[in-house]
Design a protein around this motif. Structure first.
Motif, PDB file in Angstrom:
ATOM      1  N   ARG A   1      -8.240   2.313   3.502  1.00  0.00           N
ATOM      2  CA  ARG A   1      -7.038   1.545   4.021  1.00  0.00           C
ATOM      3  C   ARG A   1      -5.783   2.511   3.969  1.00  0.00           C
ATOM      4  O   ARG A   1      -4.743   2.288   4.902  1.00  0.00           O
ATOM      5  CB  ARG A   1      -6.496   0.640   2.918  1.00  0.00           C
ATOM      6  CG  ARG A   1      -5.476  -0.193   3.121  1.00  0.00           C
ATOM      7  CD  ARG A   1      -5.729  -1.084   4.296  1.00  0.00           C
ATOM      8  NE  ARG A   1      -4.705  -1.774   4.477  1.00  0.00           N
ATOM      9  CZ  ARG A   1      -3.979  -2.798   4.017  1.00  0.00           C
ATOM     10  NH1 ARG A   1      -4.596  -3.418   2.965  1.00  0.00           N
ATOM     11  NH2 ARG A   1      -2.963  -3.347   4.449  1.00  0.00           N
ATOM     12  N   ILE A   2      -5.527   3.414   3.077  1.00  0.00           N
ATOM     13  CA  ILE A   2      -4.498   4.410   3.018  1.00  0.00           C
ATOM     14  C   ILE A   2      -4.426   5.219   4.257  1.00  0.00           C
ATOM     15  O   ILE A   2      -3.224   5.278   4.924  1.00  0.00           O
ATOM     16  CB  ILE A   2      -4.463   5.350   1.955  1.00  0.00           C
ATOM     17  CG1 ILE A   2      -4.386   4.545   0.666  1.00  0.00           C
ATOM     18  CG2 ILE A   2      -3.229   6.363   1.986  1.00  0.00           C
ATOM     19  CD1 ILE A   2      -4.683   5.542  -0.760  1.00  0.00           C
TER      20      ILE A   2
ATOM     21  N   CYS B   1       0.843   4.112  -2.767  1.00  0.00           N
ATOM     22  CA  CYS B   1      -0.017   5.175  -2.202  1.00  0.00           C
ATOM     23  C   CYS B   1       0.672   6.374  -1.489  1.00  0.00           C
ATOM     24  O   CYS B   1       1.108   5.949  -0.459  1.00  0.00           O
ATOM     25  CB  CYS B   1      -1.223   4.686  -1.347  1.00  0.00           C
ATOM     26  SG  CYS B   1      -2.129   3.136  -2.428  1.00  0.00           S
TER      27      CYS B   1
ATOM     28  N   LEU C   1      -9.958   1.941  -0.966  1.00  0.00           N
ATOM     29  CA  LEU C   1      -8.684   2.040  -0.989  1.00  0.00           C
ATOM     30  C   LEU C   1      -8.395   3.265   0.018  1.00  0.00           C
ATOM     31  O   LEU C   1      -7.179   3.321   0.666  1.00  0.00           O
ATOM     32  CB  LEU C   1      -7.923   2.102  -2.400  1.00  0.00           C
ATOM     33  CG  LEU C   1      -6.432   2.299  -2.340  1.00  0.00           C
ATOM     34  CD1 LEU C   1      -5.887   0.915  -1.993  1.00  0.00           C
ATOM     35  CD2 LEU C   1      -5.886   2.124  -3.943  1.00  0.00           C
TER      36      LEU C   1
ATOM     37  N   ILE D   1       1.041  -1.194   0.231  1.00  0.00           N
ATOM     38  CA  ILE D   1       0.035   0.111   0.055  1.00  0.00           C
ATOM     39  C   ILE D   1       0.994   1.139   0.017  1.00  0.00           C
ATOM     40  O   ILE D   1       0.786   2.225  -0.703  1.00  0.00           O
ATOM     41  CB  ILE D   1      -0.824  -0.003   1.336  1.00  0.00           C
ATOM     42  CG1 ILE D   1      -1.986  -0.873   0.938  1.00  0.00           C
ATOM     43  CG2 ILE D   1      -1.484   1.327   1.164  1.00  0.00           C
ATOM     44  CD1 ILE D   1      -3.100  -0.818   0.074  1.00  0.00           C
TER      45      ILE D   1
END
Length: 311
Positions: A144-145, A111, A141, A107
């Motif tokens: 999650r970041i 990101c 996403l 990730i």
């Protein structure tokens, strides 16, 4: 204690044959997101174009939303935006897999975060943070970041399919301490008063209950939730917008976290709705093709006014 899922409970019922097709699909998604990111990213665009041919109703809704919000654009521009939006919808399938299955190191590789310091505000004084999440195609996403630097409390709608409910809860707990049903307003207020970071999306049409009508782009009367006002009045959190943007060059994602909003008109629900819609518009314009235009954003109309959709 707020109603939450500390850890989703797996039961033997989820192995029933009626769920096998879902298991198969999730297994394929898991394997695909093990591939190099540019590979399945391009596959996502292709799937989006395929979906545009099959999902004719959603295609009409997407085009109509873009027409309503941006009437000064040409028909050709509307069509181009719609195509790009469906390509992004296909990519979002794999982005969900990334959010649920990727390890943190992967990730972080793909990101980047701008304004990470804004996520840390309020920790010392234990003041809650209401992150204004907008329904971008990258929303899974994006959560999650954020969770890689500051896990928070996720707000969600339980899925009707028991296996999908278990999967989405399990996946979202990769980036959240626990989950709260979006109808549990008291639970959200309690979390904010305890200094937690809570994800909240005030940009969809949630029906006439607890909503007022306020302008949204070129639509003068868009049903807008008063939930933000309720939470701010009760818990006095910081209001921090964020937007997870998909980079155009296949280089990954940039999550932009804005400074806290100032001047929220807490005493007037209509003015507060106007204020929030203007904030949401500003975020959408940073990457308009990546917004979730396929939902009927303007389905609720004032009494006596006709529907804006023919689907």
């Amino acid at each position: 204690m707020a109603k939450n899922h500390i850890r989703p409970e797996f039961t033997r019922e989820l192995l029933h044959p009626r769920y096998w097709l879902v298991w198969f699909g999730i297994g394929i998604l898991y394997l695909l997101v093990l591939l190099p990111y540019p590979w399945f990213n391009r596959l996502g665009r292709w799937l989006g174009r395929l979906a545009m041919r099959v999902m004719t109703r959603r295609k009409k809704i997407t085009r109509r939303n873009i027409e309503l919000c941006f009437p000064d654009m040409t028909e050709e521009q509307h069509e181009q935006w719609m195509i790009k939006n469906f390509e992004g919808t296909g990519q979002a399938i794999f982005e969900t897999g990334m959010a649920w299955f990727w390890p943190d190191w992967r990730i972080k590789k793909w990101c980047k975060i701008q304004g990470v310091e804004n996520l840390m505000l309020g920790i010392e004084e234990k003041r809650g943070v209401l992150v204004i999440g907008i329904h971008f195609l990258t929303l899974e996403l994006g959560a999650r970041i954020i969770g890689t630097v500051r896990p928070g409390v996720g707000v969600y709608r339980p899925h009707d399919n028991k296996l999908m409910d278990w999967l989405q809860t399990w996946g979202r707990l990769r980036s959240n301490k626990y989950m709260i049903d979006r109808g549990d307003v008291k639970g959200m207020i309690r979390c904010l008063k305890q200094g937690e970071l809570v994800w909240y999306a005030p940009d969809h049409d949630y029906g006439p209950r607890n909503s007022v009508f306020a302008p949204f782009f070129a639509v003068e009367k868009a049903a807008t939730t008063i939930g933000t006002t309720i939470l701010v009045r009760a818990a006095n959190p910081l209001l921090i917008p964020f937007i997870p943007m998909r980079n155009d060059d296949d280089s990954g994602y940039t999550l932009v976290v804005q400074p806290p909003l100032e001047g929220f008109p807490i005493d007037n629900e209509v003015n507060a709705a106007i204020f929030m819609n203007q904030v949401i518009e500003q975020q959408i314009l940073l990457a308009p093709n990546q917004y979730m235009w396929l939902h009927r954003r303007f389905k609720t109309r004032p009494d006596g006014e006709p529907s804006l959709y023919d689907v």
